[in-house]
Design a protein around this motif. Structure first.
Motif: not given
Lengths: 496, 676
Positions: B38-48
């Motif tokens: 989930t944290g990884l998902s947030f990182v990707v979302a934040a980058i996008l």
């Protein structure tokens, strides 16, 4: 010469004949008999699945291909008409064959729980599978009626001999209703053969010479016959009795395949052969669907017997299929076929889980159960997956079917469609209510030693879960195949 | 290959975590795995989100997969190609919400790793919450209504799994069932809306030019819906007119109202309040705001439906008044928190209804963070005080400093500084109709008054919660060691600090009047939310509305002031007038919503009894007459079993069978008989 369909239809019977000559004096011999039965069901399943995939590729690409496979031999003839041994697997038949062969395979695995008269049980199940496959593949009215008649005796005996208390009455009810259905089908076939003027009982023949009276009478005869088989309100009580009194394996076959045959027959014969009265009386069909959807979902709330509850759920689900049949649009009919697959698998799973629960708790009363999830969490999980499929949770088998049925029915029957959609709320509540009563809550002392799923339970339930997920996730692979088959029906309906 | 293709990872990573958690041995490992993904998902979302911020005016990015496709021959009724697609769409709205929801889920899961350690159902929580994250992030990234429907219903199902964590309690299971039934009503409404939209715009979509990279215009896509609405208003869509838009709007609004816990659909979230607090947090922070998100996506429909928007605004403001009133008189702190969440979402709905698209969306966006903050603080409080009863709390400021700061930050934000009240009032004052012109003066006045009351009550609610918990001394009660009340351990404080910072930042980026700026050569079009997410081609005028600010300030002062007098150190006792007793009692009962829900089931059970009786007494005897005749025949046949006749009959049947087989074979030419 292609004999794929004949293999699918007759392989179970051949294995039944082998089993006929096997002894069953001790446990090892009984196990051998069951293995032969499993081989018979498995052969049918593997041939179906393997060639269904090939056929799916062909039908899915369209190109004017109406059927994946066809076998045609003249069967007999007289001065009135010719009857053919005519088997066809088109876009509707193929997915339903996969469904029924899967369920029969699962039911054959379940036979390891049968310890009395094993050989007779295996033979009757294989005979029943022959009849079911034959009905699905028949492209000749006489052949269709013959296979339909072949269903009666094996199922009657299966319910009567291996059922619980009240099985005799349930079997008699089944036989009575099914015999009536058979008689109506024979009458319909007679009308078709005599009145249509094609001098053939071929389903694909041009049948455009019906008189109005003959067409109307033929439609209602066939509709009632298949409505009985579908367990549509008000001719549904036989199914409630059979579902609750038959053994779990037999009830699985009943809810997973027999109801499906009724819907299939209605689409294949009532709609295609009698399109004008089918369209004229579509409001009556829709009305029955609305009443049945609420009758089933609301009636289920009052049931204390677990399998009877599932029976009422079946009534509600088949009413959704009836809605699509009444709408008679291509989108709705494709959805109906998908829904039959979802209902078949979901209902089979619910029945098997309920059988497992009854076996462990030695009661069929919902009120007497409770807190089972602590002792049997995996069993509860399987129930939830089955319930989710019935409700129409996305990415499980029921979702795409539900959506297409509603999308296809809405343009012509908006209020009815909205009402039937609303009944899903009651269905959801009913399934979760039963889950609460059976699984959740504090553990009861008398169930403290209930055990979770065994290897055999997993063997019968996991294939169904896989099928439910596969049909849900890969609906896109199945829809074009079914659409190809439905195209023929809608072409006949619109007179094209 | 566009970087936006990474958007697929945002929903899929939590799903991967959920599947992986089923295979690991210990609950702790499962929890860590889920939190990691989930944290990884947030990182990707934040980058996008960061990439999108620098390319704000760009067209939305679409990536689609075909779910199923068929060609209905009924071309006049359906589109010539019935294609349902799933995928991702990255624009300003989806990018910001995807990051927000991924963040909230990550923080809540991180909190739960230690909060739920050793608790029954822990593994199920993490697996279920990851699946829920898949559905919620998938919903906000949905490119069309069909995909939205899948994710919407999936979220309901996942939430049910979470609500039944403590399944050994019958009350919990009952409430979970009730919540699911209410949510299913919303699901059915959305399904109906999607079907109706396809029926109306399906044929129209087949006339449109397909977007680049696609073979056809997706009839479920939001852009086609938008074009369809405009075409309908210009009578360019056959069999669709203003009435069709009205029906469409109503159906979608029902779905949105259920999901965003507008009165009277608050029952599902109050039912959720009986489960574990991390579950309530997920429901409040990541599921409930999706109702407002749905309205944002189908805004063209409601914007052009006559009279829909003012009704929507009144519904939202009225709901906020009722839920805030309910929260003020509750004793259960979790129920108070749920009411606070519902109040904030009601203000968001009011803003959307008065033409404030960006303000309404902003309120939904900030509610993700404020709800997370509130529920985590409440979780700590309940954990320390070992009670849910707010009357048995107190003195938290001295003992639980971090938690009290979190609660204070939330109270200030929810009370009015979080801009929810300001933007709702500002939208009511300006009353800009997205279809053109402004709403009538009368409508604006009514909405303004109700919104002001809602804002004041929200401030009162927030003040009550803060002052009751933090002021005074720790309440003494039997069996509770009040002297041992102390702040929670660091592993439970850290997620709280994250939530505080995120909530403050989320509000800051919505400050009115913020201008775009440049950073390293890149123009950041909006680190100002309202310039980033807007409706139509141009963003709305987002200057400071002095009138709204003043009214919001008055509401804040009134609310917090009343809270201070009633629940502060003075604890002023107020004698209620006689006419106020009933409303207070009704508010304590949640305006009888739960009781009505239970009562509504009773006629259904009565009908169920009638149905069952009818089957037993009418249809069954009819069936019995057919069945018993068969039974009689079977009995008759059984009497022949032991007689010679039966053997003869069996032999005769065999002979007949053989003869029949021979004749069939002969007729079909398969019997080689040469007769000479």
């Amino acid at each position: 010469m292609s004999v794929i369909l004949s293999t699918i239809v007759w392989a179970p019977l051949l294995f039944a004949l082998v089993a006929l000559f096997l002894p069953e004096r001790d446990a090892e011999q009984r196990s051998r008999v069951r293995t032969i039965g499993l081989a018979g069901a498995g052969a049918s399943f593997f041939v179906t699945t393997f060639f269904a995939i090939l056929g799916q590729i062909g039908l899915g690409q369209g190109g004017g291909l109406a059927s994946a496979y066809q076998e045609n031999h003249t069967w007999f003839w007289n001065f009135l008409f010719q009857a053919h041994y005519d088997l066809v697997a088109d876009g509707i038949t193929l997915p339903l064959l996969v469904v029924v062969t899967t369920i029969f395979g699962v039911a054959m695995f379940h036979s390891w729980k049968i310890h009395e008269r094993v050989r007779l049980y295996v033979i009757l199940v294989l005979l029943l599978e022959t009849a079911v496959n034959g009905v699905l593949c028949s492209s000749d009215f006489v052949l269709f009626a013959a296979f339909w008649g072949l269903l009666l005796v094996p199922m009657y005996l299966l319910i009567r001999i291996w059922g619980g208390d009240g099985a005799r009455r349930a079997a008699a009810w089944f036989a009575g209703f099914h015999a009536l259905s058979l008689a109506l089908i024979i009458a319909t076939v007679a009308i078709i053969v005599v009145e249509a003027g094609a001098q053939s009982s071929d389903m694909g023949a041009d049948l455009a010479t019906f008189s109005v009276t003959a067409e109307t009478v033929g439609f209602w005869l066939s509709f009632i016959a298949f409505a009985i088989a579908m367990a549509i309100f008000p001719v549904h009580t036989w199914m409630l009795e059979a579902q609750s009194k038959a053994s779990a394996g037999v009830a699985t076959i009943l809810s997973g395949t027999m109801l499906l045959l009724g819907a299939y027959g209605m689409m294949r014969i009532s709609l295609v052969v009698f399109p004008v009265p089918a369209h004229y009386y579509s409001f009556a069909i829709i009305g029955l669907a609305v009443v049945g959807a609420f009758w089933g979902s609301i009636g289920a709330l009052r049931q204390d017997e677990l399998r009877r509850f599932i029976g009422y759920m079946n009534v509600a689900q088949m009413s959704l299929v009836l809605l699509a049949i009444g709408a008679q649009t291509s989108v709705a009919l494709v959805g109906a076929v998908l829904l039959l697959a979802g209902q078949g698998f979901g209902s089979a799973m619910l029945t098997l889980v309920s059988g497992a629960i009854e076996e462990r708790t030695r009661t069929t009363s919902i009120r007497a159960m409770g807190g089972l999830v602590t002792q049997a969490p995996r069993l509860a999980g399987f129930w939830m997956v089955a319930a989710a499929s019935v409700i129409g949770v996305p990415l499980l088998a029921g979702f795409t079917g539900d959506f297409m049925v509603f999308a296809g029915s809405f343009p012509e029957h908006r209020i009815a469609t909205v009402l039937v959609m609303s009944s899903i709320i009651v269905t959801t509540g009913g399934l979760l209510w039963v889950a609460n009563r059976v699984f959740f809550g504090p553990v009861r002392d008398q169930f403290a030693r209930v055990h979770d799923v065994t290897l055999l339970d997993l063997t019968v339930l996991i294939p169904l879960v896989a099928a439910v997920v596969l049909f849900g996730v890969r609906a896109g692979a199945v829809v074009p195949v079914i659409a190809n088959g439905v195209l023929e029906i809608t072409t006949r309906i619109t007179g094209g | 290959m566009s970087i936006y293709n990474a958007a697929w990872a945002i929903p899929l990573l939590p799903l991967l975590g959920a599947l992986g958690s089923l295979g690991v041995e210990t609950q702790r490992r499962a929890a860590q795995l889920c939190v990691f993904f989930t944290g990884l998902s947030f990182v990707v979302a934040a980058i996008l989100l960061g990439v999108r911020l620098t390319h704000a005016p760009a067209e939305p990015f679409l990536s689609l997969l075909t779910f199923f496709s068929m060609s209905p021959p009924e071309g006049a009724t359906f589109a010539t190609q019935f294609t349902a697609q799933v995928g991702v769409q990255v624009d300003a709205l989806s990018a910001s919400f995807a990051a927000a929801i991924a963040f909230a889920t990550f923080v809540i899961q991180a909190y739960a790793v230690n909060a739920m350690r050793g608790e029954h159902g822990g593994r199920r929580f993490f697996c279920g919450s990851s699946v829920l994250a898949f559905c919620t992030t998938g919903f906000v990234l949905s490119p069309n209504l069909f995909d939205s429907l899948i994710m919407w219903v999936g979220a309901s199902a996942s939430l049910y799994v979470l609500l039944t964590l403590t399944w050994q309690r019958a009350e919990t299971a009952h409430r979970a069932m009730r919540a699911m039934v209410v949510l299913t009503a919303g699901d059915i409404a959305l399904t109906l809306g999607v079907v109706f939209t396809w029926i109306k715009f399906g044929v129209f979509s087949s006339l449109l030019v397909a977007p680049s990279g696609q073979s056809l215009a997706d009839p479920f896509s939001f852009s086609v819906v938008s074009q369809g609405v405009v075409a309908t208003l210009h009578q360019g869509v056959a069999s669709a007119g203003p009435r069709a838009l009205l029906v469409m709007g109503i159906v979608f609004l029902v779905a949105a109202a259920v999901r965003s816990v507008q009165f009277p659909f608050t029952v599902w979230l109050t039912d959720a309040a009986s489960s574990a607090i991390p579950v309530i947090a997920l429901a409040a922070a990541t599921v409930a705001p999706l109702g407002l998100y749905l309205i944002a996506r189908i805004y063209p429909i409601v914007a052009h439906t006559p009279r829909a928007l003012p009704v929507l605004a009144l519904l939202g403001a009225g709901s906020a008044v009722l839920t805030a009133s309910t929260g003020i008189v509750q004793r259960s702190i979790t129920r108070i928190a749920v009411c606070a969440v519902a109040t904030e979402l009601g203000l968001g709905l009011a803003a959307l209804g008065m033409g404030g698209y960006s303000p309404g969306v902003f309120i939904a966006f900030t509610s993700v963070f404020t709800s997370t903050l509130l529920l985590l603080a409440v979780a700590n409080i309940v954990r320390v005080y070992r009670t849910d009863d707010i009357a048995e709390m107190g003195g938290a400021w001295a003992k639980l400093r971090t938690t009290s700061i979190a609660l204070a930050v939330w109270a200030l934000l929810a009370g009015g500084i979080g801009l929810s009240a300001y933007y709702a009032l500002s939208s009511a004052l300006s009353g800009v109709d997205p279809a053109g012109g402004t709403f009538s003066g009368g409508e604006r006045v009514v909405i303004l008054i109700v919104t002001f009351i809602a804002a004041a009550l929200a401030a009162l609610l927030a003040g009550r919660l803060l002052l009751t918990v933090t002021s005074g001394a720790v309440a003494r009660r039997r069996g509770f060691a009040h002297e041992r009340v102390a702040e929670v351990e660091g592993t439970l404080r850290r997620p709280l600090w994250l939530a505080i910072i995120a909530a403050v930042v989320a509000v800051l980026i919505g400050l009115p009047g913020l201008q775009p700026f440049s950073l390293g050569g890149k123009r950041i079009a909006g680190l100002t939310f309202l310039r980033f997410v807007f409706y139509g081609q141009q963003h709305q005028s987002i200057g400071l509305d002095g009138g709204a600010a003043l009214i919001a300030l008055v509401a804040l002062v009134c609310g917090l002031g009343a809270a201070y007098l009633l629940f502060g150190p003075a604890r002023m006792r107020v004698a209620l007038p006689a006419f106020a007793a009933w409303p207070v009692r009704a508010a304590e009962q949640g305006f009888y919503v739960e009781r009505f829900t239970e009562l509504a089931a009773q006629p259904l059970m009565a009908i169920a009894g009638r149905v069952s009786d009818f089957d037993d007494q009418v249809t069954a005897p009819v069936a019995a007459s057919a069945g018993e005749s068969v039974d009689e025949a079977a009995t008759l046949l059984a009497t022949l079993r032991n007689t010679r006749f039966s053997r003869a009959l069996a032999g005769g049947l065999v002979v007949v069978g053989i003869l029949a087989l021979l004749s069939v074979l002969a007729a079909t030419g398969h019997l080689w008989v040469h007769l000479t």
